[in-house]
Design a protein around this motif. Structure first.
Motif: not given
Length: 413
Positions: A156-159, A268, A279, A286
């Motif tokens: 999962f990526y932190n936008k 991530a 989140a 995310v």
């Protein structure tokens, strides 16, 4: 005349047999049945009543055909659950039904603690379950449980972090090399590239990387491959991340870096479906990425199942209750409350308005359920210690892999 008399006798005998069957069925349905089911805290305190309502519904449905049944649900903690269950079963005081995941199933099956459900479950009973979920609870051609839930894991990526380092939100990495390139940009801007919880289960740290490199750990035939050329690439990759600062210094022993990710310190995180809700609760946007590949795109994803203890004095009824617990309607209810992915195709309709969960459900198709070997849970701490020694600089990646292989061998029968 003799023929007529003979036919009359056959008819009378048939009626007696049918009457006997009806009486037997009536006795079976009205017999006293007591079953104890051990469950875990699948939800937090705020959903306690909701999950108990699900258990009550399962019990009520079972009692329609078994009016004198008494079903007792007991919740035990996740921590040290294997020891608690095995100790209770050894003393013949344990549950009739309890919850396991695949790498535990192989361990319990080899100890003779599980009932073979092939004796109570027909092929028709398995209709509707996903093929991968049934495969995950089958060990050495024996069915040991019925699946209730599935889970998959990925990056999962932190936008916000991704945009800050100039990453493309529409073009997330799919390979190790692509991720490493992006990860170095994150480090240059003061972030860590990803989480790596070296103190957590290897199912969520080392093993997915080994599989992605095209390697493996050990199979159910006791063939060890954790130190072959492909598997060692995973050790090398972890070591490189640590040396280059892509993962935090506490990655050697940390068992939870999720909070650092949610605080915006890491690009991530490797996580399961529960990260979607975490989140949202923390107002973090995310993006769900690929689990990545070096040679193979693969991930870890467990299948949770209810099994029947071999020590149960009423295995047939216990198996019948497991069928009720995992039927289509009850599976919908259970997974709606717990937030997991159903193990039945038809029950997947609870996710139809949840694109993120549908994306995670799609990943179950490339998910491995862990290391399927009866000693997998036993040798895991030793393998974990070898990886930790590598990160501490005491072993090279190849030496760490060889040490892991040596330790695994010592446990194999």
């Amino acid at each position: 005349m003799k023929k007529a008399i003979r036919n009359t006798i056959i008819v009378l005998l048939s009626l007696l047999v049918l009457a006997g069957c009806g009486k037997k069925a009536e006795e079976t349905n009205n017999e006293d049945v007591e079953l104890t089911v051990w469950v875990h805290p699948y939800v937090g305190a705020e959903k306690k009543e909701a999950i108990e309502a699900v258990y009550a519904k399962m019990t009520e449905e079972f009692k329609k055909d078994n009016p004198n049944a008494k079903i007792t649900f007991e919740e035990i903690p996740w921590a040290d659950r294997e020891t608690k269950i095995t100790t209770a079963l050894a003393a013949k005081e344990g549950p009739d039904v309890f919850y396991l995941i695949p790498d535990q199933i192989s361990q319990f099956a080899e100890k003779g603690l599980l009932a073979d459900l092939n004796e109570h479950i027909t092929k028709d009973d398995l209709n509707g379950f996903t093929e991968t979920s049934v495969s995950a609870v089958t060990y050495k051609d024996k069915l040991y449980g019925l699946p209730i839930l599935r889970e998959s894991q990925t990056l999962f990526y932190n936008k916000a972090v991704l945009e800050d380092i100039g990453g493309d939100v529409n073009n997330l990495p799919t390979t190790w090399d692509e991720f490493n390139e992006l990860g170095k940009k994150a480090v240059a801007k003061g972030y860590y590239a990803r989480t790596y919880e070296g103190g957590n289960t290897l199912n969520t740290s080392l093993y997915p990387l080994v599989w992605q490199a095209g390697g493996d750990i050990v199979n159910d035939k006791n063939e060890i491959s954790i130190n072959n050329e492909k598997s060692v690439k995973a050790f090398e990759q972890i070591n490189e991340w640590y040396k280059d600062g892509l993962i935090a210094k506490d990655s050697i022993t940390s068992d939870d870096q999720g909070s650092m990710f949610l605080e915006g310190k890491i690009l991530a995180t490797w996580s399961a479906n529960n990260m979607i809700n975490l989140a949202k609760e923390n107002d973090v946007e995310v993006l769900i990425g690929s689990p990545l590949k070096q040679e193979v795109e693969v991930t870890y994803g467990t299948t949770g199942a209810f099994v029947v203890a071999s020590t149960s004095t009423n295995q047939a009824k216990a198996a019948e209750f497991v069928k009720v617990m995992t039927n289509e309607d009850n599976m919908r209810e259970f997974n709606t409350v717990t937030g997991h992915i159903p193990a039945r195709e038809a029950a997947m309709d609870i996710l139809k308005d949840n694109p993120a969960m549908l994306q995670m459900a799609e990943l179950t198709k490339i998910a491995k359920p862990g290391v399927i070997n009866s000693e997998a849970r036993v040798f895991m701490p030793d393998v974990q210690a070898a990886v930790q020694a590598m990160l501490e600089g005491k072993l090279t990646p190849q030496q760490a892999a060889d040490k892991a292989a040596e330790d695994i061998q010592s446990y194999l029968k």
